[in-house]
Write a protein that holds these residues in place. Sequence first.
Motif, short mmCIF file in Angstrom:
data_model
loop_
_atom_site.label_atom_id
_atom_site.label_comp_id
_atom_site.label_asym_id
_atom_site.label_seq_id
_atom_site.Cartn_x
_atom_site.Cartn_y
_atom_site.Cartn_z
N LEU A 81 1.08 -1.05 -0.04
CA LEU A 81 0.02 -0.15 0.08
C LEU A 81 1.04 1.39 0.11
CD1 LEU A 81 -2.69 -0.69 2.82
CD2 LEU A 81 -3.03 -0.43 0.63
N TYR A 82 0.59 2.57 -0.68
CA TYR A 82 1.17 3.48 -0.57
C TYR A 82 0.83 4.02 0.73
CZ TYR A 82 3.23 8.04 -0.44
OH TYR A 82 4.00 9.12 -0.47
N LEU A 83 1.92 4.27 1.73
CA LEU A 83 1.85 4.77 2.85
C LEU A 83 2.38 6.10 3.05
CD1 LEU A 83 1.85 1.91 5.45
CD2 LEU A 83 -0.15 2.83 4.41
N ASP A 84 1.95 7.30 3.61
CA ASP A 84 2.58 8.59 3.94
C ASP A 84 3.42 8.01 5.14
OD1 ASP A 84 2.86 10.35 2.05
OD2 ASP A 84 0.86 11.00 2.33
N MET A 85 4.27 8.92 5.62
CA MET A 85 5.10 8.73 6.98
C MET A 85 3.98 8.69 8.08
SD MET A 85 8.57 10.60 6.79
CE MET A 85 7.86 12.20 5.93
N HIS A 86 3.09 9.34 8.10
CA HIS A 86 2.27 9.48 9.50
C HIS A 86 1.25 8.26 9.31
CE1 HIS A 86 -1.52 10.83 7.37
NE2 HIS A 86 -0.61 11.22 6.40
N MET A 87 0.99 7.87 8.18
CA MET A 87 0.21 6.36 8.04
C MET A 87 0.89 5.42 8.38
SD MET A 87 -1.24 7.66 4.28
CE MET A 87 -2.63 6.70 3.94
N ALA A 88 2.31 5.30 8.01
CA ALA A 88 2.99 4.22 8.47
C ALA A 88 3.09 4.01 9.98
CB ALA A 88 4.57 4.17 7.88
N ILE A 89 3.52 5.20 10.69
CA ILE A 89 3.44 5.24 12.08
C ILE A 89 2.18 4.92 12.74
CG2 ILE A 89 3.90 6.92 14.04
CD1 ILE A 89 6.04 8.46 12.10
N ALA A 90 1.26 5.53 12.22
CA ALA A 90 -0.04 5.22 12.93
C ALA A 90 -0.65 3.61 12.59
CB ALA A 90 -1.25 5.98 12.27
N SER A 91 -0.02 3.04 11.61
CA SER A 91 -0.54 1.74 11.35
C SER A 91 0.35 0.76 12.28
CB SER A 91 -0.33 1.41 9.72
OG SER A 91 0.05 -0.02 9.45
N ALA A 92 1.79 1.27 12.33
CA ALA A 92 2.70 0.51 13.34
C ALA A 92 2.01 0.62 15.01
CB ALA A 92 4.07 1.14 13.33
N LEU A 93 1.73 1.72 15.21
CA LEU A 93 1.14 2.11 16.69
C LEU A 93 -0.29 1.04 16.77
CD1 LEU A 93 1.37 5.96 16.87
CD2 LEU A 93 2.69 4.16 18.18
N SER A 94 -0.94 1.01 15.80
CA SER A 94 -2.22 0.07 15.89
C SER A 94 -1.73 -1.34 15.97
CB SER A 94 -3.01 0.10 14.70
OG SER A 94 -3.58 1.45 14.56
N LEU A 95 -0.76 -1.74 15.42
CA LEU A 95 -0.09 -3.19 15.21
C LEU A 95 0.23 -3.46 16.71
CD1 LEU A 95 0.33 -5.98 13.99
CD2 LEU A 95 2.88 -5.05 13.50
N TRP A 96 0.97 -2.22 17.28
CA TRP A 96 1.60 -2.76 18.56
C TRP A 96 0.34 -2.92 19.86
CZ3 TRP A 96 5.22 -4.84 21.10
CH2 TRP A 96 5.37 -4.66 22.54
N ASP A 97 -0.61 -1.87 19.42
CA ASP A 97 -1.68 -1.66 20.56
C ASP A 97 -2.52 -2.98 20.30
OD1 ASP A 97 -1.25 0.62 21.29
OD2 ASP A 97 -2.54 1.73 19.83
N SER A 98 -2.60 -3.72 19.26
CA SER A 98 -3.40 -4.67 19.01
C SER A 98 -3.24 -5.91 20.24
CB SER A 98 -3.65 -5.41 17.78
OG SER A 98 -2.23 -5.90 17.37
N GLY A 99 -1.72 -5.98 20.31
CA GLY A 99 -1.31 -6.87 21.32
C GLY A 99 -0.77 -8.35 20.69
N VAL A 100 -1.10 -8.47 19.47
CA VAL A 100 -0.54 -9.62 18.70
C VAL A 100 0.91 -10.01 18.80
CG1 VAL A 100 -2.85 -9.96 17.15
CG2 VAL A 100 -0.74 -8.75 16.35
N VAL A 101 1.44 -8.84 18.67
CA VAL A 101 3.05 -8.94 18.71
C VAL A 101 3.33 -9.48 19.78
CG1 VAL A 101 5.35 -7.85 18.24
CG2 VAL A 101 3.17 -7.07 17.00
N VAL A 102 3.07 -9.12 20.92
CA VAL A 102 3.38 -9.55 22.27
C VAL A 102 2.87 -11.18 22.60
CG1 VAL A 102 3.57 -9.12 24.83
CG2 VAL A 102 3.49 -7.37 23.19
N ASP A 103 1.60 -11.05 22.25
CA ASP A 103 0.85 -12.46 22.48
C ASP A 103 1.80 -13.64 21.57
OD1 ASP A 103 -0.88 -11.24 23.74
OD2 ASP A 103 -2.50 -11.16 22.32
N ALA A 104 2.43 -13.08 20.63
CA ALA A 104 3.12 -14.41 19.80
C ALA A 104 4.25 -14.74 20.58
CB ALA A 104 3.67 -13.80 18.37
N ARG A 105 4.68 -14.13 21.60
CA ARG A 105 5.95 -14.45 22.37
C ARG A 105 5.76 -15.99 22.94
NH1 ARG A 105 8.42 -10.59 26.66
NH2 ARG A 105 6.42 -10.32 26.81
#
Length: 382
Positions: free
Chosen positions: A358-382
């Motif tokens: 997807l074309y993402l502007d910088m702020h969109m890449a950051i917002a999307s990364a914050l959402s991924l982190w907030d979703s908890g799936v990254v930590v749950d995968a540990r």
Amino acid sequence: MDLLVVGAGLFGLTVAERAAEAGLRVTVVDRRDHLGGNAWSSVDEATGIEVHRYGSHIFHTSNERVWRYVRRFTAFTDYRHHVFSTHAGTVYPLPINLGTLNQFFGTAMGPDAARALVAEHAAEVDAATAANLEEKAVSLIGRPLYEAFVRGYTAKQWQTDPRELPASVISRLPVRYTYDARYFSDTYEGLPADGYGPWFEAMASHPRIDVRLGVDFLDPAQPLSKAAARGQVPIVYTGPVDRYFDHHHGPLGWRTLDLETEVLPVRDFQGTSVMNYADLDVPWTRVHEFRHFHPEREDRHAQDRTVVMRETSRAAGPDDEPYYPVATPHDRARLQEYRALAADEPGVHFGGRLGSYLYLDMHMAIASALSLWDSGVVVDAR
Ligand code: FDA
């Protein structure tokens, strides 16, 4: 290591910083020799001018959370972006606004008269029946403006006659019926005051973040490769999704840019940071002149030289940097196949512009990364 982040662009750095702040030990790998992905810049030694190595990057957002977040790592200047376009020997402001319209038509119209004129021209084609990009553009802004500002530029961007391109490539062409010539209309805008490099270094400086540059995750000879890490540690992957799967369903289409940088023996070449070239007789689409991004640094810039970058666009081959997704219907169907494969990858989260195609502007890449982190799936995968 609790988390492996592949790609030190803004998506990867944001996830890494959040995870480190939450107590995880994070390793970030990037195959390039610098942080920041495509937003990277560095100062040209000879002129003292900060050069955006992958094309001009201006930060802008209306997202309050992203704006608060980024200012933890850098202050921003009050730069406001303006773009101009050269057509048939005359320079016009973009996006098309009342100033552009009156200059182009040689009129002194107010907003209502200008709106009526553009609507009259646009009535030539019904948007619902537009069979190609040219017809779609004419249905939106009329033929005179299309021929001046869209036809040649689009043909150069795609290396294709706009009559051969699908109507779906454009959904809207903004025309402003005011003299507001600001390129972005977001609430917040600016450039990192000390440059992009120090911003990214501040994000990566957390003691629990270990950055390894020059490491290609898809090279099985690397100790931190996909072959070694998959299933062993949670992974956030921000490289191209099709390459991750070894192009199993075929390559996704991208456009790439050829960026030719030159130091010219003049203080000021074009009087502004970005000049578009709308006509086919000039081979490049834009010329960037970087000194204009930082007028507050003039005492540090060379006064007898300037740095310009000419940009041309073409379809990406297998060894080119992917810049903009082409996203034909065929690509989108392939993307669904890759997304299905991605959903089954054990502990691997795909993100960023390359990972999500997807074309993402910088702020969109950051917002999307914050959402991924907030979703908890990254930590749950540990
Ligand atoms: P990004 O591409 O930055 O980072 C991905 C990283 O992954 C890269 O560093 C790459 O090397 C690495 N990687 C890939 N495969 C790997 C592998 N196998 N192993 C290790 N590392 C790997 N935005 C904006 O807000 N304002 C602007 O003015 C502009 N201007 C602009 C101009 C141009 C020409 C382009 C193409 C884009 C912009 N952008 C922009 C968009 C901006 O560049 C974009 O938002 C960010 O690059 C997105 O960050 P990511 O982290 O998603 O990708």
